[in-house]
Design a protein around this motif. Structure first.
Motif, PDB file in Angstrom:
ATOM      1  N   ILE A 564      -0.181  -2.813  -2.150  1.00  0.00           N
ATOM      2  CA  ILE A 564       0.567  -1.840  -1.360  1.00  0.00           C
ATOM      3  C   ILE A 564      -0.143  -0.499  -1.478  1.00  0.00           C
ATOM      4  O   ILE A 564      -0.707  -0.165  -2.526  1.00  0.00           O
ATOM      5  CB  ILE A 564       2.039  -1.724  -1.819  1.00  0.00           C
ATOM      6  CG1 ILE A 564       2.140  -1.275  -3.277  1.00  0.00           C
ATOM      7  CG2 ILE A 564       2.770  -3.035  -1.595  1.00  0.00           C
ATOM      8  CD1 ILE A 564       3.566  -0.951  -3.706  1.00  0.00           C
ATOM      9  N   ALA A 565      -0.128   0.255  -0.376  1.00  0.00           N
ATOM     10  CA  ALA A 565      -0.836   1.538  -0.368  1.00  0.00           C
ATOM     11  C   ALA A 565      -0.026   2.568   0.388  1.00  0.00           C
ATOM     12  O   ALA A 565       0.604   2.261   1.406  1.00  0.00           O
ATOM     13  CB  ALA A 565      -2.224   1.380   0.261  1.00  0.00           C
ATOM     14  N   ASN A 566      -0.044   3.825  -0.154  1.00  0.00           N
ATOM     15  CA  ASN A 566       0.608   4.973   0.476  1.00  0.00           C
ATOM     16  C   ASN A 566      -0.359   6.140   0.345  1.00  0.00           C
ATOM     17  O   ASN A 566      -0.415   6.812  -0.679  1.00  0.00           O
ATOM     18  CB  ASN A 566       1.936   5.270  -0.197  1.00  0.00           C
ATOM     19  CG  ASN A 566       2.672   6.427   0.460  1.00  0.00           C
ATOM     20  OD1 ASN A 566       2.095   7.234   1.184  1.00  0.00           O
ATOM     21  ND2 ASN A 566       3.974   6.517   0.196  1.00  0.00           N
ATOM     22  N   GLY A 567      -1.167   6.338   1.410  1.00  0.00           N
ATOM     23  CA  GLY A 567      -2.202   7.353   1.327  1.00  0.00           C
ATOM     24  C   GLY A 567      -3.244   6.971   0.295  1.00  0.00           C
ATOM     25  O   GLY A 567      -3.848   5.902   0.349  1.00  0.00           O
ATOM     26  N   SER A 570      -2.337   3.409  -4.452  1.00  0.00           N
ATOM     27  CA  SER A 570      -2.265   1.980  -4.168  1.00  0.00           C
ATOM     28  C   SER A 570      -1.991   1.203  -5.445  1.00  0.00           C
ATOM     29  O   SER A 570      -2.348   1.654  -6.547  1.00  0.00           O
ATOM     30  CB  SER A 570      -3.569   1.485  -3.521  1.00  0.00           C
ATOM     31  OG  SER A 570      -4.646   1.631  -4.418  1.00  0.00           O
ATOM     32  N   LEU A 587       9.059   2.560  -7.127  1.00  0.00           N
ATOM     33  CA  LEU A 587       8.608   3.185  -5.884  1.00  0.00           C
ATOM     34  C   LEU A 587       9.700   4.118  -5.362  1.00  0.00           C
ATOM     35  O   LEU A 587      10.889   3.763  -5.372  1.00  0.00           O
ATOM     36  CB  LEU A 587       8.299   2.111  -4.841  1.00  0.00           C
ATOM     37  CG  LEU A 587       7.320   1.017  -5.282  1.00  0.00           C
ATOM     38  CD1 LEU A 587       7.176  -0.021  -4.174  1.00  0.00           C
ATOM     39  CD2 LEU A 587       5.966   1.624  -5.636  1.00  0.00           C
ATOM     40  N   SER A 591      10.173   5.930   0.699  1.00  0.00           N
ATOM     41  CA  SER A 591       8.723   5.982   0.910  1.00  0.00           C
ATOM     42  C   SER A 591       8.260   4.770   1.706  1.00  0.00           C
ATOM     43  O   SER A 591       8.857   3.705   1.654  1.00  0.00           O
ATOM     44  CB  SER A 591       7.988   6.033  -0.433  1.00  0.00           C
ATOM     45  OG  SER A 591       8.267   4.873  -1.209  1.00  0.00           O
ATOM     46  N   THR A 592       7.162   4.976   2.480  1.00  0.00           N
ATOM     47  CA  THR A 592       6.634   3.923   3.336  1.00  0.00           C
ATOM     48  C   THR A 592       5.288   3.458   2.808  1.00  0.00           C
ATOM     49  O   THR A 592       4.409   4.277   2.494  1.00  0.00           O
ATOM     50  CB  THR A 592       6.483   4.424   4.781  1.00  0.00           C
ATOM     51  OG1 THR A 592       7.769   4.819   5.276  1.00  0.00           O
ATOM     52  CG2 THR A 592       5.926   3.323   5.676  1.00  0.00           C
ATOM     53  N   TRP A 593       5.121   2.145   2.726  1.00  0.00           N
ATOM     54  CA  TRP A 593       3.914   1.551   2.155  1.00  0.00           C
ATOM     55  C   TRP A 593       3.342   0.522   3.122  1.00  0.00           C
ATOM     56  O   TRP A 593       4.078  -0.130   3.860  1.00  0.00           O
ATOM     57  CB  TRP A 593       4.234   0.864   0.818  1.00  0.00           C
ATOM     58  CG  TRP A 593       4.757   1.820  -0.223  1.00  0.00           C
ATOM     59  CD1 TRP A 593       6.013   2.307  -0.322  1.00  0.00           C
ATOM     60  CD2 TRP A 593       3.998   2.407  -1.277  1.00  0.00           C
ATOM     61  NE1 TRP A 593       6.122   3.174  -1.384  1.00  0.00           N
ATOM     62  CE2 TRP A 593       4.882   3.247  -2.010  1.00  0.00           C
ATOM     63  CE3 TRP A 593       2.665   2.309  -1.696  1.00  0.00           C
ATOM     64  CZ2 TRP A 593       4.478   3.977  -3.108  1.00  0.00           C
ATOM     65  CZ3 TRP A 593       2.268   3.032  -2.805  1.00  0.00           C
ATOM     66  CH2 TRP A 593       3.151   3.867  -3.494  1.00  0.00           C
ATOM     67  N   THR A 594       2.015   0.420   3.088  1.00  0.00           N
ATOM     68  CA  THR A 594       1.331  -0.627   3.833  1.00  0.00           C
ATOM     69  C   THR A 594       1.042  -1.782   2.883  1.00  0.00           C
ATOM     70  O   THR A 594       0.302  -1.625   1.911  1.00  0.00           O
ATOM     71  CB  THR A 594       0.024  -0.125   4.449  1.00  0.00           C
ATOM     72  OG1 THR A 594       0.315   0.933   5.352  1.00  0.00           O
ATOM     73  CG2 THR A 594      -0.682  -1.252   5.216  1.00  0.00           C
ATOM     74  N   THR A 608       3.934  -2.929   7.384  1.00  0.00           N
ATOM     75  CA  THR A 608       4.452  -1.634   6.917  1.00  0.00           C
ATOM     76  C   THR A 608       5.894  -1.797   6.468  1.00  0.00           C
ATOM     77  O   THR A 608       6.722  -2.333   7.215  1.00  0.00           O
ATOM     78  CB  THR A 608       4.360  -0.586   8.034  1.00  0.00           C
ATOM     79  OG1 THR A 608       2.991  -0.439   8.429  1.00  0.00           O
ATOM     80  CG2 THR A 608       4.896   0.755   7.560  1.00  0.00           C
ATOM     81  N   THR A 610       9.313   0.116   4.371  1.00  0.00           N
ATOM     82  CA  THR A 610       9.983   1.302   3.824  1.00  0.00           C
ATOM     83  C   THR A 610      10.903   0.874   2.691  1.00  0.00           C
ATOM     84  O   THR A 610      11.707  -0.059   2.846  1.00  0.00           O
ATOM     85  CB  THR A 610      10.786   2.026   4.910  1.00  0.00           C
ATOM     86  OG1 THR A 610       9.902   2.445   5.958  1.00  0.00           O
ATOM     87  CG2 THR A 610      11.498   3.248   4.344  1.00  0.00           C
TER      88      THR A 610
END
Length: 678
Positions: A564-567, A570, A587, A591-594, A608, A610
């Motif tokens: 998972i990554a947020n900016g 990761s 987390l 927050s939103t994560w890929t 994606t 949230t």
């Protein structure tokens, strides 16, 4: 003529034992019957008289009867039934069960058909659906019930008929059982006595089947018609005046049906008028294939003629017998059709004095099959028809009719050879049934039927439950095809809609909304719904957790690489080896994560997400050998049904049939256990 009834107490357990292959039993002591003296095991058997036929009778009472039949279920089973008409009231529920080799119930429906007490016979047929997922019940050729298997993919080694009556109701007469694919029986005594006024017989067939008309003929030994085409309007006992049977040694009652203007033979039964003595014949191998020799021994028949007539129209051969004991070998033609042939012994004056039947197997059309891809359609569906092993130039006819009308709204004829598939697009026709028939040289090879749903009077009903507690949800909204109703205080709903595939959307306060599709094909459709409660966010942080599974099979994929990554932030992990489970903790809520996942042999995956408290996500990886590399689009994770590409949809629907809507809840429960173990 003898008159018998087998009376069975409702307290008794009656066992019918028959060979594994197709059998019939009409209680007439005829050689074609299974023979009830050998196959019943019931200590309270008693014989009594009822009209001129043989039938099973259950005595008065309200205790359910169970009749076990130790035979496999080859895909069809039929019999005739009527209420015992002695002034009693109340209906009778006819049920059907199937057991596998481990004595597990693989099919059960306690009320396939309800029978009232009157003088009318009903022909019941239990026929496996084209898809093989259940059994349809036809009453006099009309579909009355359809039920899915409890356990699919199993072979039935034993059948069971259950009879449940209301208080003060009596029993049923059952007669003319068969598991043969033609689903018809002609029953009579083996011999007619010249002192009798009539030779009685009974016919068992689906005489009200839409598009079909049934009739019988009676032939003497010279192939003259003693009785011309006589329609079958009910299943009551029939009779032939014995006075019309003189000057002939045997007679044949032949059952036919007319379909699309063509006449087809269905079944027959023969009987003798007088006993034949002195001379005789015996067939050594009564089952032969095309190109093989049929060996017939003739005794005390010097000067007689033996005729061998195969199932094809041009197979007749004649031989003159010169010895007291003589072997005649008849060569079955290479191009013979599959079916029944006969050998006939004629005396010097030409009269028939003895005969035996034989079967030609593996001939032309012997393994021909034709079937629809489904047992039910809407009137806008594309119909797929599969055929196999059809002889060259085989005629295939597709017809569509509406119940209560003899008009053929659809009537298409095709010429097919070998194996293949062809299609027909329905375009809103006002029909209720489809029929497809494969025929060769005037002989029916195979056929199939399907129902067609159309109109606006279809009902969908059920109950909305909490997926965690299984309690009913009051006030839930249920939307089908644009119409909305709300559940009552018991969580129940019902609404009327049109036939076809409909969008189903269900919601309630505090629950995730369920959005899926449903096929409305039956006049009444039960759909219970299970909503998953929304997990409230607690505190400042939450988790993303879930599992990794194969998209096509649904099996867990272990050790997949998950990130998972947020900016610039990761985190990564490997799914558990046995369950494919993963979890990321701490987390920030909102927050939103890929999320991405990869595994050797599978396409890469990305989604994606949230964070909202405990946030579940099921990763479905597509195998690179499954025929495509496009990642499927996931539906909203809150839904308990997540449709994607066709293979996944079928896998999910199979699970849904067993425990509707509980997939999300079950996975959630599994991960609670995983979290507790971390």
């Amino acid at each position: 003529m003898k008159k018998k009834i087998i009376i069975l107490s409702l307290l008794a357990l009656c066992l019918l034992t028959f060979p594994a292959s197709a059998w019939e039993e009409s209680f007439e002591n005829h050689p074609n019957d299974g023979g009830y003296d050998n196959y019943f095991n019931c200590p309270t058997l008693e014989l009594s008289s009822y009209e001129h036929g043989y039938c099973l009778v259950m005595n008065e009472g309200d205790i359910p009867l169970t009749m076990q039949i130790n035979s496999s279920f080859p895909g069809q089973f039929s019999f005739s039934v009527k209420g015992k008409d002695e002034g009693h009231i109340g209906p009778v529920a006819i049920g059907f069960k199937l057991y596998n080799a481990d004595n597990e119930v693989i099919f059960s429906d306690p009320n396939m058909k309800t029978i009232s007490y009157n003088t009318a016979w009903t022909r019941l047929e239990f026929i496996e659906t084209v898809s093989g997922n259940g059994i349809d019940c036809y009453a006099n050729g009309v579909l009355s019930d359809s039920t899915a298997y409890s356990i699919s993919g199993e072979s039935a080694v034993r059948m069971e008929i259950t009879v449940t009556t209301s208080p003060y109701a009596c029993g049923l007469y059952l007669d003319d059982f068969t598991t043969s694919s033609h689903n018809s029986v002609v029953s009579c005594d083996e011999s007619a006595d010249e002192s009798d006024t009539y030779q009685y017989f009974r016919v068992g067939c689906p005489y009200l089947k839409s598009g079909y008309s049934w009739f019988y003929r009676v032939y003497d030994s010279e192939l003259n018609q003693v009785v011309t085409d006589t329609p079958i309007s009910n299943l009551n006992e029939l009779s032939i005046p014995v006075s019309s049977l003189s000057e002939s040694e045997y007679f044949s009652i032949k059952l036919f049906y007319t379909y699309n203007g063509n006449t087809y033979f269905s079944n027959s039964r023969t009987f003798d008028l007088t006993a034949i003595t002195g001379y005789s014949l015996t067939i050594e191998n009564p089952e032969v294939s095309p190109g093989e020799l049929l060996n017939i021994y003739c005794y005390n028949a010097s000067g007689f003629t033996l005729q061998c007539d195969g199932p094809s129209s041009d197979d007749l051969e004649s031989y003159t017998i010169s010895d007291t004991e003589e072997l005649i070998s008849y060569l079955v033609p290479e191009d013979s059709v599959s079916g029944t042939g006969v050998v006939i012994l004629r005396n010097p004056s030409g009269a028939k004095v003895a005969y035996e039947y034989f079967e030609v197997v593996g001939g032309v059309g012997g393994n021909s099959e034709i079937s629809f891809d489904k047992s039910a359609y809407t009137n806008s569906d594309k119909v797929s028809i599969t055929y196999s092993n059809l002889p060259a130039g085989c005629q295939v006819q597709l017809t569509g009719t509406k119940a209560g009308s003899s008009a053929k709204t659809i009537s298409e004829t095709y010429t097919k050879t070998g194996s293949g598939i062809f299609y027909y697009q329905l375009s809103g026709e006002d029909i209720s049934s489809l029929y497809v028939v494969a025929a060769y040289d005037g002989e029916l090879l195979d056929s199939d039927s399907a129902t067609v749903a159309s109109g606006d009077d279809y009902v969908i009903y059920g109950t909305v439950y909490d997926a965690n507690t299984l309690t009913a949800i009051e006030g839930a909204s249920v939307a089908v095809g644009g119409s909305v109703v709300y559940t009552d205080d018991a969580g129940r709903y019902d609404m009327t809609t049109s036939a076809g595939t409909k969008n189903l959307v269900v919601g309630a306060d505090g629950y995730n909304t369920l959005s899926t599709t449903i096929d409305i094909l039956s006049i009444s459709t039960l759909k219970n719904i299970y909503l998953v409660p929304i997990t409230a966010s607690e505190g400042e942080t939450g988790i993303i957790y879930g599992a990794c599974a194969d998209y096509d099979t649904g099996e867990a994929i272990g050790t997949a690489y998950i990130q998972i990554a947020n900016g610039s932030v990761s985190y990564s992990a490997l799914g558990r080896s046995s369950t494919g489970a993963y979890m990321f903790e701490g987390l920030p809520n909102g927050s939103t994560w890929t999320l991405s996942a990869s595994k050797t042999g599978y396409d890469n995956y990305q989604k994606t997400i949230t964070v909202n408290g405990s946030t579940f996500h099921l990763i479905r990886l597509v195998s690179q050998t499954s025929g495509g590399s496009t990642q499927p689009e996931d539906d909203d994770d809150s839904s308990t049904e997540r449709p994607g590409r066709q293979a996944a949809r079928e896998s999910m629907e199979e699970f849904e049939e067993v425990v509707p809507g509980l997939l999300g809840f079950v996975v959630f429960a599994v991960f609670i256990k995983i979290i507790e173990g971390l």
